[in-house]
Design an enzyme around this catalytic site. Structure first.
Site, PDB file in Angstrom:
ATOM      1  N   SER A   1       0.817  -1.221   0.000  1.00  0.00           N
ATOM      2  CA  SER A   1       0.000   0.000   0.000  1.00  0.00           C
ATOM      3  C   SER A   1       0.848   1.267   0.000  1.00  0.00           C
ATOM      4  CB  SER A   1      -0.915   0.019   1.225  1.00  0.00           C
ATOM      5  OG  SER A   1      -1.570   1.277   1.295  1.00  0.00           O
TER       6      SER A   1
ATOM      7  N   LYS B   1     -13.920  -3.779   1.921  1.00  0.00           N
ATOM      8  CA  LYS B   1     -14.705  -2.573   1.616  1.00  0.00           C
ATOM      9  C   LYS B   1     -16.208  -2.762   1.781  1.00  0.00           C
ATOM     10  CE  LYS B   1     -11.567  -0.042  -1.295  1.00  0.00           C
ATOM     11  NZ  LYS B   1     -11.223   0.529  -2.583  1.00  0.00           N
TER      12      LYS B   1
ATOM     13  N   ASN C   1     -14.521   3.132   2.173  1.00  0.00           N
ATOM     14  CA  ASN C   1     -13.057   3.127   2.126  1.00  0.00           C
ATOM     15  C   ASN C   1     -12.429   4.085   3.145  1.00  0.00           C
ATOM     16  OD1 ASN C   1     -13.519   5.617   0.792  1.00  0.00           O
ATOM     17  ND2 ASN C   1     -11.548   5.428  -0.232  1.00  0.00           N
TER      18      ASN C   1
ATOM     19  N   ASP D   1     -13.866   6.812  -2.954  1.00  0.00           N
ATOM     20  CA  ASP D   1     -13.424   6.211  -4.222  1.00  0.00           C
ATOM     21  C   ASP D   1     -14.158   6.816  -5.410  1.00  0.00           C
ATOM     22  OD1 ASP D   1     -11.528   4.432  -3.286  1.00  0.00           O
ATOM     23  OD2 ASP D   1     -12.952   2.792  -3.022  1.00  0.00           O
TER      24      ASP D   1
ATOM     25  N   ALA E   1     -14.723  -1.993  -6.257  1.00  0.00           N
ATOM     26  CA  ALA E   1     -14.263  -0.761  -6.892  1.00  0.00           C
ATOM     27  C   ALA E   1     -15.175  -0.402  -8.069  1.00  0.00           C
ATOM     28  CB  ALA E   1     -12.822  -0.918  -7.364  1.00  0.00           C
TER      29      ALA E   1
ATOM     30  N   ARG F   1     -15.823 -11.700 -15.672  1.00  0.00           N
ATOM     31  CA  ARG F   1     -15.641 -13.147 -15.786  1.00  0.00           C
ATOM     32  C   ARG F   1     -16.856 -13.862 -15.223  1.00  0.00           C
ATOM     33  NH1 ARG F   1     -10.691 -15.283 -12.314  1.00  0.00           N
ATOM     34  NH2 ARG F   1     -11.978 -14.262 -10.738  1.00  0.00           N
ATOM     35  N   THR F   2     -17.329 -13.402 -14.037  1.00  0.00           N
ATOM     36  CA  THR F   2     -18.498 -14.008 -13.401  1.00  0.00           C
ATOM     37  C   THR F   2     -19.733 -13.187 -13.756  1.00  0.00           C
ATOM     38  OG1 THR F   2     -17.007 -14.556 -11.580  1.00  0.00           O
ATOM     39  CG2 THR F   2     -19.371 -14.875 -11.181  1.00  0.00           C
TER      40      THR F   2
ATOM     41  N   GLY G   1      -3.847   4.686 -12.620  1.00  0.00           N
ATOM     42  CA  GLY G   1      -4.455   4.317 -11.350  1.00  0.00           C
ATOM     43  C   GLY G   1      -4.034   5.225 -10.199  1.00  0.00           C
TER      44      GLY G   1
END
Ligand code: ATR
Length: 273
Positions: A15, A66, A87, A102, A130, A151-152, A240
């Site tokens: 972090s 989170k 967050n 965020d 996120a 993906r899911t 990012g």
């Protein structure tokens, strides 16, 4: 009186939040410290109890807590209850209040660079915590349409439902089926964790138009393969670290009630990358 802050999560050793906040304390001569505290999945309750014992003044929450952290809050601000994830937390004599910075942190680079979100068509890769804050941000800025690729599919469908209720047109696809028609998007965001371990981009960007905004929320490494590919195709890149900085500045201002020293925080961050 000296104050103590923390970031909790797992993994936590990478972090950069301690660097950013410590730089701000130094810049403003604040008698504060900020530590990284590892709390593993399943140990959140005990972890929070120990933070309360040392009278922590506030803390940031990151992967994987989170969403679960919502359960341990006494109060929530609007952003936090809308997004359903937290967050940033303040501790006032044992009363924990949650915020979500965020969403605004994500939007920050668009504002700083004067890039329009209103009316745009977006491709969002990922459907985790996120991604939820990102969807809320796009809805707030009145984007037109968002395609959620994950993906899911179940998680993508859940997120699409949330997006619909806050006013976005949506479509859901499997992340493996997005490659050939990227020309229709104004903005492409990677909100998966792919890249953190130097993986190749989750999608090929070959069919993307020049001037498409490519935004990665992975901040380490700074130049992910996804962003490299976006640059090769003449995209407008948002790193990012820009979102990380945006959320940190807002967390700082919630805790300290003074304007955050943006440049000092940015310098600490880029020096640390
Ligand atoms: P965060 O809080 O950062 O959003 P998360 O909730 O764990 O973290 O979400 C991680 C996202 O990255 C998810 O969209 C996840 O896809 P699944 O919903 O299918 O799990 C995505 N992700 C992580 N590793 C991936 C991989 N190897 N391939 C595709 N998607 C991946």
């Amino acid at each position: 009186m000296s104050k103590t802050f923390a970031v909790i999560g797992d993994p936590i050793d990478h972090s950069l939040s301690p660097n950013i906040h410590s730089a701000a304390f130094r810049e403003l001569n604040l008698d504060c410290s900020y530590i990284a505290y590892k709390i593993s999945k399943g140990e959140l309750k005990e972890g929070i109890e120990s933070l309360k014992k040392i009278k922590i003044d506030g803390f940031n929450v990151t992967i994987p807590h989170k969403i679960e952290m919502m359960k341990y809050l006494d109060k929530t601000d609007e952003s936090c209850s809308l997004i359903g994830a937290v967050n940033t937390v303040t501790n006032t004599e044992g009363i924990l209040k949650g915020y979500n910075t965020d969403m605004e942190g994500f939007l920050d680079p668009f504002k700083k660079k004067n890039l329009r979100v209103r009316g745009t068509k977006i491709l969002l890769l990922g459907a985790g915590g996120a991604a939820r804050a990102i969807v809320a941000g796009f809805a707030k800025e009145k984007a037109k349409h968002i395609t959620i690729a994950n993906r899911t599919l179940e998680k993508a469908n859940n997120l699409a439902q949330f997006a619909n209720t806050i006013g976005l047109d949506t479509k859901v696809i499997n992340i493996e089926n997005v490659e050939n028609d990227l020309g229709q998007y104004n903005i492409i965001v990677n909100a998966t964790s792919i890249g953190l371990k130097n993986e190749t981009s989750p999608i090929s960007l070959e069919s993307m138009r020049p001037k498409t905004i490519v935004y990665d929320i992975v901040y380490l490494p700074m130049n992910t393969d996804f962003l490299k590919k976006g640059k090769e195709r003449e995209g407008i890149v948002i790193y990012g670290y820009e979102m990380l900085l945006g959320q940190a500045v807002r967390a700082f201002e919630i805790w300290h009630n003074i304007e955050a020293p943006y440049n000092a925080m940015k310098k600490a961050l880029l020096g640390g990358v």
